[in-house]
Write a protein that holds these residues in place. Structure first.
Motif, PDB file in Angstrom:
ATOM      1  N   GLN A 288      34.577  40.225  41.853  1.00 32.70           N
ATOM      2  CA  GLN A 288      34.729  38.880  41.624  1.00 32.70           C
ATOM      3  C   GLN A 288      34.063  37.926  42.777  1.00 32.70           C
ATOM      4  O   GLN A 288      33.880  36.814  42.501  1.00 32.70           O
ATOM      5  N   THR A 289      33.228  38.635  43.649  1.00 31.48           N
ATOM      6  CA  THR A 289      32.348  37.805  44.437  1.00 31.48           C
ATOM      7  C   THR A 289      30.991  38.272  44.453  1.00 31.48           C
ATOM      8  O   THR A 289      30.440  38.624  43.447  1.00 31.48           O
ATOM      9  N   ASN A 290      30.462  37.985  45.525  1.00 26.18           N
ATOM     10  CA  ASN A 290      28.921  38.278  45.831  1.00 26.18           C
ATOM     11  C   ASN A 290      28.533  39.774  46.303  1.00 26.18           C
ATOM     12  O   ASN A 290      27.601  40.107  46.685  1.00 26.18           O
ATOM     13  N   TYR A 291      29.646  40.538  46.200  1.00 23.79           N
ATOM     14  CA  TYR A 291      29.624  41.703  46.878  1.00 23.79           C
ATOM     15  C   TYR A 291      29.472  42.916  45.776  1.00 23.79           C
ATOM     16  O   TYR A 291      29.857  44.110  46.168  1.00 23.79           O
ATOM     17  N   GLU A 292      28.932  42.605  44.717  1.00 23.36           N
ATOM     18  CA  GLU A 292      28.957  43.776  43.644  1.00 23.36           C
ATOM     19  C   GLU A 292      27.929  44.822  44.198  1.00 23.36           C
ATOM     20  O   GLU A 292      28.108  45.933  43.860  1.00 23.36           O
ATOM     21  N   PHE A 293      27.121  44.433  45.025  1.00 28.56           N
ATOM     22  CA  PHE A 293      26.042  45.383  45.467  1.00 28.56           C
ATOM     23  C   PHE A 293      26.673  46.407  46.279  1.00 28.56           C
ATOM     24  O   PHE A 293      26.113  47.465  46.328  1.00 28.56           O
ATOM     25  N   ILE A 294      27.986  46.293  46.748  1.00 29.15           N
ATOM     26  CA  ILE A 294      28.659  47.395  47.511  1.00 29.15           C
ATOM     27  C   ILE A 294      28.829  48.641  46.571  1.00 29.15           C
ATOM     28  O   ILE A 294      28.566  49.744  47.155  1.00 29.15           O
TER      29      ILE A 294
ATOM     30  N   GLU B  45      31.868  37.640  55.972  1.00 34.55           N
ATOM     31  CA  GLU B  45      31.883  38.522  54.660  1.00 34.55           C
ATOM     32  C   GLU B  45      32.387  39.761  54.550  1.00 34.55           C
ATOM     33  O   GLU B  45      33.271  39.929  53.579  1.00 34.55           O
ATOM     34  N   VAL B  46      32.575  40.470  55.814  1.00 40.04           N
ATOM     35  CA  VAL B  46      33.396  41.673  55.916  1.00 40.04           C
ATOM     36  C   VAL B  46      34.856  41.172  55.653  1.00 40.04           C
ATOM     37  O   VAL B  46      35.595  41.937  54.692  1.00 40.04           O
ATOM     38  N   MET B  47      35.250  40.166  56.436  1.00 42.28           N
ATOM     39  CA  MET B  47      36.499  39.896  56.009  1.00 42.28           C
ATOM     40  C   MET B  47      37.044  39.559  54.920  1.00 42.28           C
ATOM     41  O   MET B  47      38.165  39.797  54.393  1.00 42.28           O
ATOM     42  N   GLU B  48      35.996  38.781  54.271  1.00 38.39           N
ATOM     43  CA  GLU B  48      36.502  37.933  53.095  1.00 38.39           C
ATOM     44  C   GLU B  48      36.495  39.101  51.894  1.00 38.39           C
ATOM     45  O   GLU B  48      37.533  39.025  51.348  1.00 38.39           O
ATOM     46  N   PHE B  49      35.587  39.861  52.157  1.00 38.37           N
ATOM     47  CA  PHE B  49      35.850  40.962  51.047  1.00 38.37           C
ATOM     48  C   PHE B  49      37.209  41.780  51.244  1.00 38.37           C
ATOM     49  O   PHE B  49      37.891  41.876  50.291  1.00 38.37           O
TER      50      PHE B  49
ATOM     51  N   GLU C 285      40.125  40.626  52.690  1.00 40.51           N
ATOM     52  CA  GLU C 285      41.081  39.624  52.326  1.00 40.51           C
ATOM     53  C   GLU C 285      41.288  39.672  51.102  1.00 40.51           C
ATOM     54  O   GLU C 285      42.273  39.480  50.476  1.00 40.51           O
ATOM     55  N   LEU C 286      40.059  39.494  50.157  1.00 40.30           N
ATOM     56  CA  LEU C 286      40.324  39.403  48.837  1.00 40.30           C
ATOM     57  C   LEU C 286      41.091  40.562  48.259  1.00 40.30           C
ATOM     58  O   LEU C 286      41.855  40.468  47.296  1.00 40.30           O
ATOM     59  N   ALA C 287      40.557  41.757  48.808  1.00 40.21           N
ATOM     60  CA  ALA C 287      41.192  43.026  48.191  1.00 40.21           C
ATOM     61  C   ALA C 287      42.477  43.214  48.562  1.00 40.21           C
ATOM     62  O   ALA C 287      43.534  43.453  47.705  1.00 40.21           O
ATOM     63  N   ARG C 288      42.981  42.646  49.815  1.00 38.14           N
ATOM     64  CA  ARG C 288      44.528  42.589  50.023  1.00 38.14           C
ATOM     65  C   ARG C 288      45.216  41.625  48.967  1.00 38.14           C
ATOM     66  O   ARG C 288      46.250  42.058  48.523  1.00 38.14           O
TER      67      ARG C 288
ATOM     68  N   ASP D 167      45.379  33.175  49.754  1.00 38.63           N
ATOM     69  CA  ASP D 167      45.886  32.685  48.637  1.00 38.63           C
ATOM     70  C   ASP D 167      44.583  32.621  47.648  1.00 38.63           C
ATOM     71  O   ASP D 167      43.670  31.770  48.282  1.00 38.63           O
ATOM     72  N   VAL D 168      44.310  32.928  46.480  1.00 38.87           N
ATOM     73  CA  VAL D 168      43.341  32.775  45.702  1.00 38.87           C
ATOM     74  C   VAL D 168      43.625  31.879  44.356  1.00 38.87           C
ATOM     75  O   VAL D 168      44.590  32.401  43.726  1.00 38.87           O
TER      76      VAL D 168
END
Length: 303
Positions: A208-214, A237-241, A243-246, A277-278
């Motif tokens: 859902q984010t710019n982290y598909e490279f992970i 960015e680490v925390m955003e990834f 936090e979104l998963a949580r 909240d998203v």
């Protein structure tokens, strides 16, 4: 030339001798490699728990990526960490290698040797990562359904299977003749659900984010080291990834049936990964129609 040793710190002096003459091998780490714990890995990656040895954070992240892609294969995940350690070892200056062998259990020669002898993959990690693409797409769509389906519509796995099988996530601009190529079978989706449900929130977060490279950070690729370093250096960015998963996991669990909630042991997040909240998109008219067409399976009475 005589060399006097200070016996108050013999280890340090022996290491000094090793540096001058190569007479003694560096001492291996006393800590043994523990079974991979994804919840503990999050704590290390996000900084909630301090590193216990150098590069623990980097190797925890590589292990977490492998766990996301192969959550049911514990041996493969641990091997990914050790392959990642070998990758770091090769690309680090020689001056840093000795200290890693002393302090980090993932860099012991014995562990490297055992890993090579029990390597669980018949091919390279990178090819295995590529082959997981369809599974990731499957679980991402299953999780996405639970995320966007209104709670009053009582989302369920059976409804998700119906929705996806009927092309609920096929882009609207795809020609009718090509839509079948985007659909997924129920049997394939069920297998992906069983294998990837607990990793689903993290896969969904990456997609859902710019982290598909992970999801493509195979531990045996030289480029992986640079990507990991750049990502972990950006705390926000680490925390955003995570936090979104949580957010995804917190939203998902109450929407599952009791059997699924008891079957899957979802991860615990450390307190520093806050609950955000998203704002999510809503079902469009075509998707709403597909959901309305769902009919629960009929129960067959047995005499």
């Amino acid at each position: 030339m005589r060399v006097l040793l200070d016996l108050r710190n013999p280890v340090e002096k022996l290491e000094s001798l090793h540096g001058m003459h190569g007479l003694y091998p560096p001492m291996a780490a006393k800590t043994s490699v523990r079974k991979f714990d994804p919840s503990d890995a999050i704590a290390v990656i996000t900084g909630y728990r301090r590193q216990q040895f150098p590069l623990e954070r980097e190797l925890a992240f590589l292990g977490f990526v492998a766990w996301m892609l192969f959550p049911m294969k514990a041996q493969l995940v641990q091997t990914a960490q050790i392959i990642g350690a070998a990758n770091y070892f090769i690309h680090l200056p020689k001056a840093r290698r000795a200290s890693l062998v002393r302090a980090n259990p993932y860099f012991s020669q014995e562990l490297f040797a055992k890993t090579l002898l029990t390597f669980p993959l018949g091919d390279t990690f990178s090819m295995e990562f590529e082959s997981a693409f369809n599974e990731l797409a499957n679980i991402n769509e299953l999780i996405e359904f639970f995320m966007i389906c209104p709670i009053e519509k009582r989302p369920s796995l059976l409804k998700a299977l119906h929705f996806i099988e009927k092309g609920g996530f096929v882009p609207a601009d795809v020609n009718e003749s090509d839509r079948n190529a985007y659909k997924r079978s129920r049997s394939t989706l069920k297998v992906s659900w069983v294998n990837y449900a607990i990793a689903g929130p993290f896969i969904w977060s990456a997609m859902q984010t710019n982290y598909e490279f992970i999801t493509r950070l195979s531990p045996d690729l030289k480029t992986t080291i640079d990507r990991v370093e750049k990502f972990l250096a950006k705390k926000h960015e680490v925390m955003e990834f995570f936090e979104l998963a949580r957010f995804c996991q917190v939203r998902l669990i109450p929407r599952l049936d009791e059997r699924s909630r008891s079957r899957f042991r979802f991860l615990e997040f450390p307190p520093n990964v806050t609950l955000v909240d998203v704002e999510l998109s809503e079902l469009d008219s075509a998707q709403t129609t597909i959901l309305k067409d769902y009919r629960p399976p009929k129960l067959i009475d047995k005499d």
